[in-house]
Design an enzyme around this catalytic site. Structure first.
Site, PDB file in Angstrom:
ATOM      1  N   SER A 198      -5.745  -1.699  -2.101  1.00  0.00           N
ATOM      2  CA  SER A 198      -5.071  -1.725  -3.391  1.00  0.00           C
ATOM      3  C   SER A 198      -5.436  -0.497  -4.218  1.00  0.00           C
ATOM      4  CB  SER A 198      -5.427  -3.001  -4.151  1.00  0.00           C
ATOM      5  OG  SER A 198      -4.887  -2.983  -5.448  1.00  0.00           O
ATOM      6  N   SER A 240      -3.326   3.743  -0.130  1.00  0.00           N
ATOM      7  CA  SER A 240      -2.847   2.441  -0.589  1.00  0.00           C
ATOM      8  C   SER A 240      -2.050   1.716   0.491  1.00  0.00           C
ATOM      9  CB  SER A 240      -1.953   2.612  -1.818  1.00  0.00           C
ATOM     10  OG  SER A 240      -2.708   2.774  -2.983  1.00  0.00           O
ATOM     11  N   GLY A 262      -2.800   7.848  -1.407  1.00  0.00           N
ATOM     12  CA  GLY A 262      -2.121   7.818  -0.122  1.00  0.00           C
ATOM     13  C   GLY A 262      -2.676   6.772   0.820  1.00  0.00           C
ATOM     14  N   HIS A 291       2.190  -2.198  -5.096  1.00  0.00           N
ATOM     15  CA  HIS A 291       2.484  -1.084  -5.996  1.00  0.00           C
ATOM     16  C   HIS A 291       3.157   0.083  -5.292  1.00  0.00           C
ATOM     17  CE1 HIS A 291      -1.573   0.321  -4.577  1.00  0.00           C
ATOM     18  NE2 HIS A 291      -0.985   1.494  -4.662  1.00  0.00           N
ATOM     19  N   ASP A 320      -1.143  -7.624  -5.660  1.00  0.00           N
ATOM     20  CA  ASP A 320      -0.818  -6.293  -5.141  1.00  0.00           C
ATOM     21  C   ASP A 320      -0.540  -6.410  -3.652  1.00  0.00           C
ATOM     22  OD1 ASP A 320      -0.278  -3.636  -4.934  1.00  0.00           O
ATOM     23  OD2 ASP A 320      -2.340  -2.948  -5.244  1.00  0.00           O
TER      24      ASP A 320
END
Length: 399
Positions: free
Chosen positions: A368, A353, A351, A243, A271
């Site tokens: 994720s 991720s 942030g 993402h 993801d």
């Protein structure tokens, strides 16, 4: 890349010299501003069983972090890491010994051993000879996986957070948001799920969300106006969350210098993504400890059993630890469902991720999303790293 090149060359040399003797040791350093090593690179998995780490290979900083987040003494944290490493090594042979009677497995923190669920009492001796404890259950893992697959085909409303096979409950756990559990759409979904197989309904505090963020400071990578975190180095680049960017998107480092491009990306459904690196950036088998713990060397990607401790490194909240709560969970984000995720009790924030999940010295996955934050607590999911490596034919960069 264009960041303290002389210093980093020396650090890379020191890393190579240190890896022969040390497991959880510093391998890169932050600059005076607190920024850390550059982007990692993407490669494929080494998923062989890992030996229990010797006491000399356990970083004091890692033990401190586990003690802080899991409420353990330093000695208890060291004992737990050794027990978890032994459980990882037992899991595959124990599953083979269980055969068709396998009902799932998990690490039992109380006993410090792997527990295997069985539907056939006759398989107990063989599984216990492989080094695991056993419990008898009604349903096999295959039957539970089939039930979850049927639930995966249902359309889930926003009040349903996720679902996964829970081997301890010998059922599919369906997690609904606490203040939405009475919604007609949620109740209807649960009824349809129960028709698909055995279901245990549980509540969770909030709906899951991804942890990407707008442009802010720190030691991240950027794509467009989104900031995310590097997952693990692979040969040629690094893996991260899907993402965070689409295929072909340009990636820029902490200093806004060009790093590379997204070579593959999938979200929702999955993801995960991988980024090729160049322009002076290079890869090292390291997860940043952010000064909380020494930077951690990555030695493989053996998957930690349910119940094991796990830690996360990200560019917003840096280093936090918790335990593995579930594997192969389907997470119902607002953008769509994501499958085959691992749920943890570790906190995260926007942030983080794409950042690293690691258990001991074994890579686990890339951050994720989740719910909550690192002030009040929460839960976070990661996409397993071995799935990403296999999907793109990458090879994990290991020490």
């Amino acid at each position: 890349m264009r960041r303290t090149t002389t210093l980093r060359t020396a650090l890379s040399t020191a890393l190579l010299l240190a890896t022969a003797a040390l497991g959880f040791t510093p391998a890169s350093a932050a600059t005076a501003t607190g920024s850390a090593a550059p982007a990692a690179s993407a490669v494929s998995a080494r998923s062989s069983d890992s030996p229990a780490p010797a006491a000399s290979r356990l970083s004091p900083g890692l033990l401190t972090a586990l003690g802080r987040d899991l409420g353990l003494t330093e000695a208890a944290a060291a004992d737990r890491l050794r027990a978890e490493s032994a459980a990882r090594a037992v899991e595959a042979p124990a599953r083979r010994a269980a055969g068709a009677a396998y009902g799932g497995s998990w690490f039992d923190a109380g006993s410090g051993r792997l527990t295997v669920a069985l539907t056939d009492r006759a398989r107990r001796a063989a599984v216990e000879a492989a080094g695991a404890d056993t419990v008898l259950v009604r349903r096999t893992a295959r039957a539970l996986d089939a039930a979850k697959a049927r639930i995966d085909r249902l359309d889930a409303p926003a009040g349903v957070a996720s679902w996964h096979v829970d081997p301890e409950a010998n059922a599919v756990a369906v997690n609904v948001v606490d203040d939405r559990r009475g919604d007609p759409a949620v109740r209807a979904f649960v009824e349809r799920a129960r028709q698909a197989g055995p279901v245990a309904v549980r509540t969770t505090g909030e709906a899951p969300r991804t942890f990407a963020a707008g442009t802010v400071g720190g030691d991240p990578y950027y794509t467009g106006n989104v900031r995310c975190s590097i997952g693990f180095s692979v040969h040629g680049g690094f893996v991260t969350a899907g993402h965070c960017g689409s295929r072909g998107a340009a990636v820029y480092g902490w200093d806004r210098s060009y790093v590379g491009t997204f070579q593959g990306s999938s979200f929702p459904g999955d993801d995960y993504a991988w980024v090729s690196v160049g322009s002076g950036w290079w890869t090292v088998p390291v997860v940043l400890g952010w000064g909380t713990v020494p930077d951690q060397l990555v030695r493989g990607s053996a998957e930690a059993p349910i119940g094991s401790s796990v830690c996360r490194s990200g560019s917003t909240t840096r280093w936090h630890c918790g335990t593995v709560l579930a594997r192969n969970e389907t997470v119902n984000y607002s953008q769509g469902a994501v499958h085959q995720m691992t749920k943890t009790s570790v906190c995260a924030e926007p942030g983080d991720s794409g950042g690293s999940f690691i258990s001991g010295d074994q890579a686990q996955g890339v951050t994720s999303g989740g719910w909550g934050n690192c002030s009040g607590g929460g839960q976070t999911w990661h996409q397993p790293v071995n799935e990403i490596l296999n999907r793109y034919g990458l090879r994990l960069h290991t020490a």
